[in-house]
Write a protein that holds these residues in place. Structure first.
Motif: not given
Length: 275
Positions: A35-42
Motif C-alpha cells: 500500500x506504500x510507495x516502495x523505493x529501493x536501491x540495488x
C-alpha cells in the motif's frame, strides 16, 4: 552459501516509513503488492523482477520504484547474492512533501517508471535509509531526509509550480530564524520551527531553503557549530560547550565540527588560544 536475510526497521520519527535491508541468495518473492510507495536501491548482485506486465533487471546502483498497489515479484538474477535496501513510504506521509516541493496534483502522483538510474534520487534514498537504520538523529533530520526524496521525485516529474515569496513571507522566515538562534540548546522539530512562520512544515522547509540557502536542519546545525566555535575561542570548557550548543556528547560535536573547520574542537581551541 550465505543465508537469506531480511531486516525491517520502522522510523522512530516518521509514521508510515519502514526500511528493509535484504540479502537474498536462493529466495524468490511471490507476486504481491504494497500500500506504500516502495523505493529501493540495488547494492550488489542483480535483481530480476516482474511488475505490472513488464520484466526488469536491476543492476547495482539502479533504483526500483513500485507505486502503491503495483503487483510485482522478485529474485536474484545471477548466482551471486543480491543485496538491496528498500524504503516503504505511505502516501499520507509523502504526498504533503510532494505538494510542498511544488508538484502539481501530488495526491494523484504515480511514477511512470519502475526502474530508474538517477544519482540524486539514489543518494537521497540511501541517506534516508541510513538515518532510519542508525536511529540516532532527531525528527528534523529525518523529515529533511524524506523531503529530499520527495523533492527529487517532484523534480523528475517536471511539473513544478514555483514557490512564491513576498515581504510578509520573508519577515515570517526571519522570525523562524530568530527562533532557531534563541533555542540553540533545544532539539527542535520542523513543526516547532515552522509554527513561528505560521506555515505548513513542508511548505516552510521549501521556502526556508530558498531564502537562506540551506534547509532548517542544516541551519540549526550550522548555528550550533558557530556558537560552539565562539565558545571555544572564549576558552569555555569542552563539556560546557557541548551542553550549551545542544550536542548530545563530545563525540557528536567532534563528528560535526571537524568536517566544517578542519580540526577537532579541542584542536581548534588550542590553536586559537595559544596563537
Amino acid at each position: 552459501m550465505q543465508d537469506n536475510l531480511f531486516q525491517y526497521c520502522k522510523s522512530q520519527h516518521l509514521d508510515g516509513v519502514t526500511l528493509l535491508h535484504a540479502r537474498m541468495h536462493d529466495f524468490s518473492y511471490r507476486r504481491h503488492a504494497h500500500e506504500e510507495f516502495s523505493l529501493g536501491v540495488t547494492l550488489a548482485g542483480r535483481q530480476d523482477f516482474w511488475s505490472e506486465g513488464g520484466f526488469y533487471s536491476s543492476a547495482p546502483g539502479n533504483i526500483i520504484l513500485f507505486n502503491p498497489g503495483a503487483v510485482h515479484d522478485g529474485h536474484p538474477g545471477t548466482d551471486d547474492s543480491l543485496y538491496y535496501r528498500m524504503v516503504y513510504i505511505h502516501p499520507e506521509q509523502i504526498v504533503p512533501m510532494l505538494q510542498a516541493a511544488g508538484m502539481r496534483n501530488a495526491g494523484l502522483f504515480r511514477s511512470p517508471e519502475t526502474l530508474l538510474n538517477d544519482a540524486h534520487l539514489r543518494c537521497a534514498i540511501l541517506q534516508l535509509a541510513g538515518l532510519i537504520e542508525q536511529g540516532v538523529c532527531g525528527s528534523l533530520e529525518h523529515e529533511q531526509g524524506l523531503y529530499s526524496v520527495a523533492e527529487r521525485l517532484a523534480q523528475l516529474q517536471g511539473n513544478f509550480e514555483p514557490a512564491r515569496r513576498n515581504r510578509h513571507v520573508d519577515r515570517l522566515l526571519l522570525r523562524a530564524r530568530e527562533f532557531i538562534h534563541d533555542n540553540v540548546r533545544q532539539e527542535l522539530s520542523l513543526e516547532q520551527i515552522s509554527e513561528q512562520a505560521a506555515m505548513s512544515k513542508y511548505h516552510f522547509l521549501r521556502l526556508f531553503r530558498q531564502h537562506f540557502g540551506m534547509t532548517p536542519h542544516q541551519y540549526v546545525l550550522n548555528n550550533r557549530l558557530n556558537r560552539a566555535r565562539e565558545a571555544l575561542a572564549a576558552g569555555r570548557p569542552l563539556q560546557d560547550v557541548v551542553y550549551d550548543t545542544g550536542f548530545s556528547d563530545l563525540s557528536h560535536l567532534n563528528r560535526r565540527f571537524k568536517p566544517v573547520f578542519g580540526m577537532t574542537p579541542r584542536q581548534y581551541q588550542q590553536v586559537v588560544l595559544n596563537g
